[in-house]
Design an enzyme around this catalytic site. Structure first.
Site, mmCIF file in Angstrom:
data_model
loop_
_atom_site.group_PDB
_atom_site.id
_atom_site.type_symbol
_atom_site.label_atom_id
_atom_site.label_comp_id
_atom_site.label_asym_id
_atom_site.label_seq_id
_atom_site.Cartn_x
_atom_site.Cartn_y
_atom_site.Cartn_z
ATOM 1 N N ASN A 210 9.389 -2.779 0.177
ATOM 2 C CA ASN A 210 9.842 -2.634 1.565
ATOM 3 C C ASN A 210 11.038 -3.550 1.795
ATOM 4 O O ASN A 210 11.494 -4.221 0.877
ATOM 5 C CB ASN A 210 8.688 -2.920 2.528
ATOM 6 N N ASP A 279 0.672 -1.272 2.125
ATOM 7 C CA ASP A 279 -0.657 -0.769 2.500
ATOM 8 C C ASP A 279 -1.265 0.069 1.379
ATOM 9 O O ASP A 279 -2.474 0.201 1.280
ATOM 10 C CB ASP A 279 -0.557 0.051 3.788
ATOM 11 N N LYS A 289 8.079 5.328 -18.831
ATOM 12 C CA LYS A 289 8.968 5.813 -17.772
ATOM 13 C C LYS A 289 8.716 7.309 -17.516
ATOM 14 O O LYS A 289 8.691 8.092 -18.481
ATOM 15 C CB LYS A 289 10.424 5.592 -18.201
ATOM 16 N N LYS A 337 -4.841 -5.773 16.456
ATOM 17 C CA LYS A 337 -4.920 -6.461 15.155
ATOM 18 C C LYS A 337 -5.582 -7.817 15.290
ATOM 19 O O LYS A 337 -6.260 -8.277 14.364
ATOM 20 C CB LYS A 337 -3.510 -6.596 14.554
ATOM 21 N N LYS A 341 -8.716 -8.276 12.889
ATOM 22 C CA LYS A 341 -8.589 -9.204 11.759
ATOM 23 C C LYS A 341 -9.075 -10.616 12.104
ATOM 24 O O LYS A 341 -8.875 -11.544 11.326
ATOM 25 C CB LYS A 341 -7.130 -9.218 11.279
HETATM 26 O O1 PMT Z 1 11.073 -10.981 5.546
HETATM 27 P P1 PMT Z 1 12.032 -10.676 6.674
HETATM 28 O O2 PMT Z 1 13.180 -9.804 6.206
HETATM 29 O O3 PMT Z 1 12.505 -11.934 7.360
HETATM 30 O O4 PMT Z 1 11.267 -9.790 7.761
HETATM 31 C C1 PMT Z 1 10.255 -10.336 8.540
HETATM 32 C C2 PMT Z 1 9.093 -9.361 8.730
HETATM 33 C C3 PMT Z 1 9.561 -8.155 9.515
HETATM 34 C C4 PMT Z 1 8.535 -8.920 7.384
HETATM 35 C C5 PMT Z 1 7.982 -10.160 9.536
HETATM 36 O O5 PMT Z 1 8.506 -10.543 10.769
HETATM 37 C C6 PMT Z 1 6.728 -9.309 9.774
HETATM 38 O O6 PMT Z 1 6.608 -8.602 10.745
HETATM 39 N N1 PMT Z 1 5.754 -9.400 8.834
HETATM 40 C C7 PMT Z 1 4.515 -8.591 8.840
HETATM 41 C C8 PMT Z 1 4.791 -7.237 8.242
HETATM 42 C C9 PMT Z 1 3.563 -6.354 8.205
HETATM 43 O O7 PMT Z 1 3.136 -6.033 7.160
HETATM 44 O O8 PMT Z 1 3.027 -6.089 9.398
HETATM 45 P P2 PMT Z 1 1.715 -5.153 9.614
HETATM 46 O O9 PMT Z 1 1.687 -4.938 11.074
HETATM 47 O O10 PMT Z 1 1.771 -3.964 8.720
HETATM 48 O O11 PMT Z 1 0.507 -6.051 9.164
HETATM 49 C C10 PMT Z 1 -0.253 -6.866 10.049
HETATM 50 C C11 PMT Z 1 -0.643 -8.164 9.389
HETATM 51 O O12 PMT Z 1 -1.578 -7.891 8.322
HETATM 52 C C12 PMT Z 1 0.478 -8.932 8.770
HETATM 53 O O13 PMT Z 1 0.258 -10.308 9.027
HETATM 54 C C13 PMT Z 1 0.381 -8.617 7.290
HETATM 55 O O14 PMT Z 1 0.846 -9.711 6.491
HETATM 56 C C14 PMT Z 1 -1.110 -8.420 7.098
HETATM 57 N N2 PMT Z 1 -1.475 -7.445 6.054
HETATM 58 C C15 PMT Z 1 -1.025 -6.163 6.101
HETATM 59 C C16 PMT Z 1 -1.435 -5.236 5.140
HETATM 60 C C17 PMT Z 1 -2.288 -5.675 4.111
HETATM 61 N N3 PMT Z 1 -2.666 -4.845 3.147
HETATM 62 N N4 PMT Z 1 -2.708 -6.946 4.067
HETATM 63 C C18 PMT Z 1 -2.334 -7.827 5.023
HETATM 64 O O15 PMT Z 1 -2.727 -9.010 4.983
#
Ligand code: PMT
Length: 397
Positions: A210, A279, A289, A337, A341
């Site tokens: 990503n 995810d 490959k 969330k 969580k």
């Molecule tokens: O790295 P940069 O370029 O500075 O960008 C910053 C950012 C956009 C990545 C950051 O600000 C941000 O939003 N990070 C969280 C991204 C994310 O995965 O968000 P989410 O809404 O999908 O997930 C919610 C939370 O669960 C997050 O804290 C994530 O780390 C966590 N998560 C998500 C999926 C997963 N399988 N395990 C997790 O722990």
């Protein structure tokens, strides 16, 4: 208000070619709001004119012991009392020897004896002079008295040789000073920060990733460290510069990140999950490959574990901070969330907004607590947002 507003910094410049770099140090410190006064040795004034520092600091620059440059009653005592911190840059071998042995034979060394302010020295000299047992012993004496040594760097030296002895870069020297003054609100605390994007392989050469640059999380790690925390930074793919002094753990996949996080989880006071964790991962990663023989290619994806959710389930003493990267219904989804969580608070960013989210240096976020209260913040740099987050964490642990 800037980070150094109201702080008095006395800079002693001794006679080395690197004296010119200290002009930038002074300029940066002024921009950060500090009140700066400069004292130079006679030798230093051979390299940079005192007037240069005078113009930048808007203060007179003292060189001679009895010149009465500064309109103070007893100049060396007044300058010694002025300082909240004394920085000597560049610090020559001669200066280090005098300071270590209490010799006061000019204005600067007299001030150094007279001040009770903490001192930092940034040595700069020829490698052999730096490595000489006498210089090393003098550095040890100073360090044992609590003087902070800002280590010289390796590189090309004025004498034409290459080795250790270059003055630390102005940004490093200023970072040390900012760190010195930062309130140690997280002292004694251990903070785990995740950052960057996880990588999920498809075959040996291709992967799903990503747009995370790691900037947000790395700034959080930097801010936590600045405020006295012991920091573990677990990072996926990222382009940001790793903050000095943190324990850095590099991972690739979500499964690797999960393992690294769980290994540290019991021993930390707080976890801040800013990583963009994939995810899904590819169910069957190809050993070779994949050939482009077909018109279409279907990859079967399986769900990755939700690391943060698992931390929420296992939580005992830890403060848990999540991020929510959303493009619609930001507050509503983020509140969901927190509950799902078991978080203490969440940082919600609308990543579809310009100047927010992935890759950029700024962010637009709302901090939401368990009760659902929302603090909506304006657009600010990721460093500023990190500071806000860290202050919130410090209030809560
Ligand atoms: O790295 P940069 O370029 O500075 O960008 C910053 C950012 C956009 C990545 C950051 O600000 C941000 O939003 N990070 C969280 C991204 C994310 O995965 O968000 P989410 O809404 O999908 O997930 C919610 C939370 O669960 C997050 O804290 C994530 O780390 C966590 N998560 C998500 C999926 C997963 N399988 N395990 C997790 O722990």
């Amino acid at each position: 208000m800037n980070e150094l507003t109201g702080k008095n910094i006395l800079i002693g410049v001794t006679g080395g070619i690197a004296a010119y770099k200290v002009v930038e140090v002074v300029s940066r410190l002024k921009k950060l709001g500090a009140e700066v006064r400069v004292v130079m040795t006679r030798a230093a004034a051979e390299f940079v004119a005192p007037r240069t520092f005078q113009e930048i600091t808007k203060n007179p620059v003292s060189v001679e012991m009895f010149a009465g440059t500064v309109n103070f009653h007893v100049e060396h005592i007044a300058l010694a009392n002025f300082a909240d911190v004394v920085l000597i840059a560049p610090a020559t071998a001669n200066f280090l020897a005098k300071a270590a042995h209490g010799i006061a034979d000019d204005l600067l060394t007299t001030i150094v004896l007279a001040t009770t302010a903490p001192m930092m020295v940034a040595p700069s000299m020829n490698t052999r002079m730096l490595e000489h047992p006498a210089t090393q012993a003098n550095l040890k004496i100073l360090e044992s008295r609590g003087v902070k040594i800002i280590d010289a760097e390796i590189g090309l030296l004025a004498c034409g040789t290459s080795g250790k002895g270059r003055l630390s870069e102005p940004e490093n020297i200023c970072a040390e000073i900012v760190k010195f003054f930062a309130p140690k609100i997280l002292s004694g605390k251990k903070i785990l920060v995740t950052a960057g994007g996880t990588i999920e392989p498809i075959d040996p050469v291709r992967f799903i990733c990503n747009r995370s640059s790691g900037k947000m999380g790395y700034e959080i790690a930097r801010a936590a460290q600045l405020h006295g925390a012991e920091v573990i930074l677990i990072s996926g793919n990222a382009t940001a510069e790793v903050p000095a002094g943190v324990k850095f753990v590099k991972v690739e996949t979500a499964l690797e990140m999960r393992a690294a996080v769980l290994e540290e989880y019991e021993n930390v006071d707080a976890v801040i999950m800013s990583a963009a964790v994939s995810d899904y991962r590819v169910k069957n990663v190809a050993a070779q490959k994949i050939k482009k023989s077909n018109e279409t290619l279907t990859l079967e994806l399986v769900k990755n574990p939700d690391i943060l959710k698992e931390l929420g389930q296992r939580k005992n003493h830890q403060l848990l901070v999540g991020f929510a990267a959303e493009t619609e219904n930001v507050i509503e989804y983020a509140r969901g969330k927190i509950a799902e969580k078991n978080l203490d608070f969440i940082v919600a960013n609308d990543v579809s907004q310009e100047g927010a989210g992935f890759g950029v240096d700024t962010n637009i976020a709302s901090l939401i607590n368990r009760a659902g209260d929302v603090e909506s913040l304006p657009k600010m740099t990721k460093a500023e947002l990190a500071e806000r987050i860290i202050r919130r964490v410090a209030e809560s642990i």
